[in-house]
Design a protein around this motif. Structure first.
Motif, PDB file in Angstrom:
ATOM      1  N   TYR A  55       0.823  -1.215   0.000  1.00 48.95           N
ATOM      2  CA  TYR A  55       0.000   0.000   0.000  1.00 48.95           C
ATOM      3  C   TYR A  55       0.860   1.269   0.000  1.00 48.95           C
ATOM      4  O   TYR A  55       0.378   2.338   0.377  1.00 48.95           O
ATOM      5  CB  TYR A  55      -0.911   0.011   1.223  1.00 48.95           C
ATOM      6  CG  TYR A  55      -2.199  -0.763   1.060  1.00 48.95           C
ATOM      7  CD1 TYR A  55      -3.372  -0.138   0.654  1.00 48.95           C
ATOM      8  CD2 TYR A  55      -2.240  -2.131   1.303  1.00 48.95           C
ATOM      9  CE1 TYR A  55      -4.552  -0.841   0.514  1.00 48.95           C
ATOM     10  CE2 TYR A  55      -3.411  -2.850   1.166  1.00 48.95           C
ATOM     11  CZ  TYR A  55      -4.564  -2.209   0.770  1.00 48.95           C
ATOM     12  OH  TYR A  55      -5.730  -2.915   0.632  1.00 48.95           O
ATOM     13  N   ARG A  56       2.107   1.160  -0.438  1.00 46.40           N
ATOM     14  CA  ARG A  56       3.038   2.292  -0.313  1.00 46.40           C
ATOM     15  C   ARG A  56       2.577   3.523  -1.080  1.00 46.40           C
ATOM     16  O   ARG A  56       2.852   4.651  -0.672  1.00 46.40           O
ATOM     17  CB  ARG A  56       4.446   1.880  -0.750  1.00 46.40           C
ATOM     18  CG  ARG A  56       4.560   1.426  -2.184  1.00 46.40           C
ATOM     19  CD  ARG A  56       5.901   0.737  -2.432  1.00 46.40           C
ATOM     20  NE  ARG A  56       6.048   0.270  -3.807  1.00 46.40           N
ATOM     21  CZ  ARG A  56       5.525  -0.848  -4.279  1.00 46.40           C
ATOM     22  NH1 ARG A  56       4.795  -1.611  -3.478  1.00 46.40           N
ATOM     23  NH2 ARG A  56       5.702  -1.223  -5.522  1.00 46.40           N
TER      24      ARG A  56
ATOM     25  N   GLU B 297      -0.433   4.647  -1.384  1.00 47.77           N
ATOM     26  CA  GLU B 297      -1.453   5.340  -0.576  1.00 47.77           C
ATOM     27  C   GLU B 297      -0.863   6.002   0.673  1.00 47.77           C
ATOM     28  O   GLU B 297      -1.551   6.751   1.360  1.00 47.77           O
ATOM     29  CB  GLU B 297      -2.552   4.357  -0.159  1.00 47.77           C
ATOM     30  CG  GLU B 297      -3.469   3.911  -1.302  1.00 47.77           C
ATOM     31  CD  GLU B 297      -2.916   2.727  -2.087  1.00 47.77           C
ATOM     32  OE1 GLU B 297      -3.631   2.233  -2.973  1.00 47.77           O
ATOM     33  OE2 GLU B 297      -1.775   2.302  -1.831  1.00 47.77           O
ATOM     34  N   LEU B 298       0.406   5.721   0.958  1.00 51.36           N
ATOM     35  CA  LEU B 298       1.051   6.310   2.135  1.00 51.36           C
ATOM     36  C   LEU B 298       1.651   7.688   1.855  1.00 51.36           C
ATOM     37  O   LEU B 298       2.079   8.374   2.781  1.00 51.36           O
ATOM     38  CB  LEU B 298       2.169   5.382   2.649  1.00 51.36           C
ATOM     39  CG  LEU B 298       1.693   4.068   3.268  1.00 51.36           C
ATOM     40  CD1 LEU B 298       2.886   3.165   3.550  1.00 51.36           C
ATOM     41  CD2 LEU B 298       0.910   4.319   4.554  1.00 51.36           C
TER      42      LEU B 298
ATOM     43  N   ARG C   7      -6.432   5.144   1.751  1.00 50.44           N
ATOM     44  CA  ARG C   7      -5.327   5.784   2.489  1.00 50.44           C
ATOM     45  C   ARG C   7      -5.430   5.464   3.981  1.00 50.44           C
ATOM     46  O   ARG C   7      -4.420   5.284   4.659  1.00 50.44           O
ATOM     47  CB  ARG C   7      -5.335   7.302   2.250  1.00 50.44           C
ATOM     48  CG  ARG C   7      -4.722   7.670   0.905  1.00 50.44           C
ATOM     49  CD  ARG C   7      -4.884   9.152   0.588  1.00 50.44           C
ATOM     50  NE  ARG C   7      -4.248  10.007   1.573  1.00 50.44           N
ATOM     51  CZ  ARG C   7      -2.940  10.292   1.616  1.00 50.44           C
ATOM     52  NH1 ARG C   7      -2.120   9.729   0.724  1.00 50.44           N
ATOM     53  NH2 ARG C   7      -2.450  11.109   2.513  1.00 50.44           N
TER      54      ARG C   7
ATOM     55  N   ALA D  25      -4.081   1.999   4.331  1.00 51.89           N
ATOM     56  CA  ALA D  25      -2.622   1.998   4.251  1.00 51.89           C
ATOM     57  C   ALA D  25      -2.012   2.414   5.585  1.00 51.89           C
ATOM     58  O   ALA D  25      -1.040   1.803   6.063  1.00 51.89           O
ATOM     59  CB  ALA D  25      -2.165   2.945   3.139  1.00 51.89           C
TER      60      ALA D  25
ATOM     61  N   ALA E 148      -2.393  -7.434  -0.633  1.00 49.49           N
ATOM     62  CA  ALA E 148      -2.166  -6.082  -1.151  1.00 49.49           C
ATOM     63  C   ALA E 148      -2.382  -6.005  -2.655  1.00 49.49           C
ATOM     64  O   ALA E 148      -2.820  -4.974  -3.173  1.00 49.49           O
ATOM     65  CB  ALA E 148      -0.751  -5.635  -0.809  1.00 49.49           C
TER      66      ALA E 148
END
Length: 251
Positions: free
Chosen positions: A63-64, A66-67, A176, A179, A222
């Motif tokens: 989920y990087r 959305e980070l 988000r 995440a 994911a």
């Protein structure tokens, strides 16, 4: 562990890693599986927490995108999550084991209820989101701290609690929020795992079996887990949770 028991725990780890990335209730799969194959409950909880850390990492990494832009608030929430995790882990190790066996069936029951009501929770969060504080404020930090204590002590459905908290207090969309949930759950599990490695009894075969499965499951969750019908996931989690309660209460 016998071969079939190891394979069963690995399979549970795959399911848990995927479910943690999507919903956040994977321990309701792995913990009862470990108990079912004969691991003592407190040792099973400790070993499960350590084993799920790699899967938590792969889920967070997946989920990087959305980070992006969440670094500052995740640092703040990460610190209070870590502190809460230490407290929860200490409670697990130093309270009478009989307390754990009484409390955990109740926690599993609450976790199952949270999983069932999550769709309605998401609708409620959507209605609140436009009025949410951009960074959550002090109340969110207190809630995340309490969730860290819960996660360090047991942790099943910690992700559902975090989604509820973050979705209530932040103005971001659900992806988000999810995440951020994955990162905070990783911190809680990671800190508790370090504590347990240093001072707790660990079943390392159980850790290895859960970890191998959870790594695969984290990537699956994911990448493609969003395509799995949510009612199916919730149904599996609740069934396993009820079986765990029966196992713990009636032996």
């Amino acid at each position: 562990m016998m071969l079939w028991e190891t394979l069963a725990v690995c399979a549970a780890g795959v399911a848990a890693g995927a479910i943690n990335a999507i919903v956040g209730s994977g321990s309701l799969i792995t913990f009862p599986t470990l108990v079912a194959v004969g691991v003592e409950p407190v040792v099973a909880n400790v070993s499960n927490t350590i084993g799920l850390v790699p899967g938590s990492f792969t889920g967070a990494y997946g989920y990087r995108r959305e980070l992006a832009g969440q670094r500052d608030r995740l640092i703040r929430m990460g610190v209070v999550s870590a502190l809460g995790s230490v407290i929860g882990g200490i409670l697990l190790l130093y309270l009478d084991p009989g307390v754990f066996q009484v409390v955990v069936p109740v926690l599993i029951g609450v976790a199952c209820v949270l999983v069932v009501v999550q769709p309605k929770l998401n609708v409620w969060l959507s209605a609140r989101r436009e009025h949410a504080h951009p960074d959550g404020g002090v109340l969110l930090l207190l809630g995340v701290f309490a969730s860290g204590i819960y996660g360090g002590y047991f942790g099943a459905a910690q992700g559902v609690l975090l989604i509820g908290l973050l979705g209530s207090f932040l103005s971001d969309g659900i992806q988000r929020v999810n995440a951020a949930k994955n990162v905070l759950a990783l911190i809680v599990n990671g800190v508790a795992a370090v504590l347990f490695v240093v001072i707790a009894e660990v079943d390392w075969w159980a850790v290895l079996a859960v970890a191998l499965g959870a790594i695969v499951g984290g990537f699956v969750g994911a990448k493609v887990g969003r395509r799995v019908p949510a009612p199916v996931l919730r149904g599996v989690i609740v069934v396993v949770g009820v079986l765990a309660i029966i196992k713990l209460v009636y032996g």
